[in-house]
Design an enzyme around this catalytic site. Structure first.
Site, PDB file in Angstrom:
ATOM      1  N   GLY A  62     -67.787  36.682 -14.334  1.00 49.13           N
ATOM      2  CA  GLY A  62     -67.051  37.825 -14.880  1.00 49.13           C
ATOM      3  C   GLY A  62     -67.903  38.809 -15.644  1.00 49.13           C
ATOM      4  O   GLY A  62     -67.379  39.674 -16.342  1.00 49.13           O
ATOM      5  N   LYS A  82     -57.476  33.468 -11.245  1.00 51.14           N
ATOM      6  CA  LYS A  82     -57.351  33.245 -12.696  1.00 51.14           C
ATOM      7  C   LYS A  82     -55.912  33.570 -13.138  1.00 51.14           C
ATOM      8  O   LYS A  82     -54.986  33.235 -12.425  1.00 51.14           O
ATOM      9  CB  LYS A  82     -58.388  34.058 -13.468  1.00 51.14           C
ATOM     10  CG  LYS A  82     -59.794  33.884 -12.889  1.00 51.14           C
ATOM     11  CD  LYS A  82     -60.853  34.357 -13.819  1.00 51.14           C
ATOM     12  CE  LYS A  82     -62.185  34.405 -13.080  1.00 51.14           C
ATOM     13  NZ  LYS A  82     -63.315  34.427 -13.959  1.00 51.14           N
ATOM     14  N   HIS A  98     -63.627  24.221 -14.087  1.00 49.84           N
ATOM     15  CA  HIS A  98     -64.051  25.624 -14.195  1.00 49.84           C
ATOM     16  C   HIS A  98     -64.538  25.874 -15.621  1.00 49.84           C
ATOM     17  O   HIS A  98     -63.954  25.360 -16.584  1.00 49.84           O
ATOM     18  CB  HIS A  98     -62.888  26.555 -13.846  1.00 49.84           C
ATOM     19  CG  HIS A  98     -63.328  27.978 -13.688  1.00 49.84           C
ATOM     20  ND1 HIS A  98     -63.583  28.788 -14.764  1.00 49.84           N
ATOM     21  CD2 HIS A  98     -63.598  28.715 -12.584  1.00 49.84           C
ATOM     22  CE1 HIS A  98     -63.982  29.979 -14.328  1.00 49.84           C
ATOM     23  NE2 HIS A  98     -64.001  29.960 -13.005  1.00 49.84           N
ATOM     24  N   GLU A 120     -71.600  27.489 -10.725  1.00 49.53           N
ATOM     25  CA  GLU A 120     -71.224  28.753 -11.363  1.00 49.53           C
ATOM     26  C   GLU A 120     -71.907  28.863 -12.723  1.00 49.53           C
ATOM     27  O   GLU A 120     -71.404  28.322 -13.724  1.00 49.53           O
ATOM     28  CB  GLU A 120     -69.710  28.805 -11.568  1.00 49.53           C
ATOM     29  CG  GLU A 120     -68.919  28.738 -10.288  1.00 49.53           C
ATOM     30  CD  GLU A 120     -67.551  29.375 -10.484  1.00 49.53           C
ATOM     31  OE1 GLU A 120     -67.286  30.371  -9.808  1.00 49.53           O
ATOM     32  OE2 GLU A 120     -66.781  28.901 -11.325  1.00 49.53           O
ATOM     33  N   GLU A 154     -64.215  28.211 -17.628  1.00 50.53           N
ATOM     34  CA  GLU A 154     -63.231  28.749 -18.585  1.00 50.53           C
ATOM     35  C   GLU A 154     -62.366  27.629 -19.151  1.00 50.53           C
ATOM     36  O   GLU A 154     -61.813  27.754 -20.248  1.00 50.53           O
ATOM     37  CB  GLU A 154     -62.396  29.846 -17.903  1.00 50.53           C
ATOM     38  CG  GLU A 154     -63.216  31.123 -17.733  1.00 50.53           C
ATOM     39  CD  GLU A 154     -62.780  32.013 -16.586  1.00 50.53           C
ATOM     40  OE1 GLU A 154     -61.665  31.851 -16.073  1.00 50.53           O
ATOM     41  OE2 GLU A 154     -63.589  32.891 -16.202  1.00 50.53           O
ATOM     42  N   SER A 207     -69.868  36.577 -10.296  1.00 48.96           N
ATOM     43  CA  SER A 207     -70.011  37.990  -9.958  1.00 48.96           C
ATOM     44  C   SER A 207     -70.437  38.219  -8.505  1.00 48.96           C
ATOM     45  O   SER A 207     -71.251  39.107  -8.225  1.00 48.96           O
ATOM     46  CB  SER A 207     -70.978  38.675 -10.942  1.00 48.96           C
ATOM     47  OG  SER A 207     -70.469  38.580 -12.259  1.00 48.96           O
TER      48      SER A 207
HETATM   49  C1  PEP Z   1     -64.819  32.537 -11.155  1.00 48.30           C
HETATM   50  O1  PEP Z   1     -63.768  32.807 -11.714  1.00 48.30           O
HETATM   51  O2  PEP Z   1     -65.015  31.377 -10.760  1.00 48.30           O
HETATM   52  C2  PEP Z   1     -65.802  33.585 -10.959  1.00 48.30           C
HETATM   53  C3  PEP Z   1     -66.936  33.289 -10.390  1.00 48.30           C
HETATM   54  O3  PEP Z   1     -65.474  34.850 -11.403  1.00 48.30           O
HETATM   55  P1  PEP Z   1     -66.255  36.229 -11.052  1.00 48.30           P
HETATM   56  O4  PEP Z   1     -66.448  36.267  -9.558  1.00 48.30           O
HETATM   57  O5  PEP Z   1     -65.339  37.303 -11.536  1.00 48.30           O
HETATM   58  O6  PEP Z   1     -67.568  36.181 -11.749  1.00 48.30           O
END
Ligand code: PEP
Length: 259
Positions: free
Chosen positions: A182, A18, A105, A176, A107, A222
């Protein structure tokens, strides 16, 4: 295929840094730490990818040049060049050492990227010989409404529009769930397993069973050294896309060696 994953597909561990670490020197330290933990010839049975911020890709690629660790980018423009201030093309990323690029992603979807934009990035990446990691996942309210499978499969279909069966050998899909990124709230292995199975079914509908069985599908949200083993036992989970736990060389090593 067996009920648990005997890793017929080559596993992938990808670390999404990130907007970290804070400067080039720290990024170099992290890359060197990862290289020294994982050695230069130790990783032969999985793909290991680090995904730093764009300004660090060139240096991180050079540091990892003699290792088996590949370097990805977090985003790219669907355009190949021209008057697009602030944008970075796939060709530019490739020229500084990137082999993979994230597309969609959450985000970035939250920041306004649509399925159409994500699909354009996937197709442009493939045209530029970059391997796209297509990220899909549902928000918590969508899961609670019972709409998660429908939503995620629609994102898969939209993201892959116009991608040929031949090109699918270069595509990785990452499931995801947005509520797990996160937050420390990892999906249960069963939920991760059942959604990755639905994604594989969707790919089979689009491309047939052979392509579906060959496509790598990751779980992200996570993931830590302590839970990667259980997740990787799921028959359709072929690896992990990891944020927080990829930012320390020791925990990244734990992820790569944790299954
Ligand atoms: C990600 O940024 O794709 C992600 C899964 O983050 P985290 O492992 O911190 O949840």
């Amino acid at each position: 295929m067996s009920e648990t994953n005997d890793h017929e597909r080559r596993p992938v561990i990808a670390g999404n840094w990130k907007m970290n670490p804070r400067d080039l020197e720290s990024a170099g330290d992290l890359a060197e730490g990862i290289a020294s933990k994982l050695g230069y010839d130790e990783i032969v049975d999985k793909d290991v990818i680090v995904i730093p911020p764009t300004p660090f890709i060139s240096d991180v690629s050079q540091i990892l040049e003699l290792s088996n660790i590949q370097v990805g980018a977090q985003a790219m423009s669907p355009e190949n060049g021209g008057a697009h201030t602030g944008e970075v093309s796939g060709k530019m990323l490739k020229s500084v050492g990137a082999t993979h690029v994230l597309a969609g992603h959450s985000e970035r979807r939250t920041g306004g990227e649509t399925d159409v934009m994500v699909n354009a990035q996937v197709r442009t990446a493939l045209d530029q010989s970059l391997r796209p990691i297509l990220c899909v996942g549902e928000e918590l309210n969508v899961r609670e409404a019972g709409d998660a499978v429908h939503t995620v499969c629609a994102q898969v279909a939209a993201g892959l529009k116009g991608v040929t069966a031949e090109q699918m050998t270069e595509v990785i899909v990452a499931y995801e769930p947005v509520w797990a990124i996160g937050t420390g709230m990892t999906a249960s292995p069963e939920d991760a397993g059942s959604m990755t199975e639905s994604i594989r079914d969707q790919i089979s509908l689009l491309y047939g069973e052979d392509v579906a069985q060959a496509t790598r599908i990751l779980y992200g949200g996570s993931v830590k050294p302590s839970n990667i083993g259980e997740l990787m036992k799921q028959k359709d989970v072929d690896g992990a896309l990891v944020g927080g736990a990829s930012l320390k060389a020791e925990s990244f090593e734990g992820l790569v060696k944790g299954f």
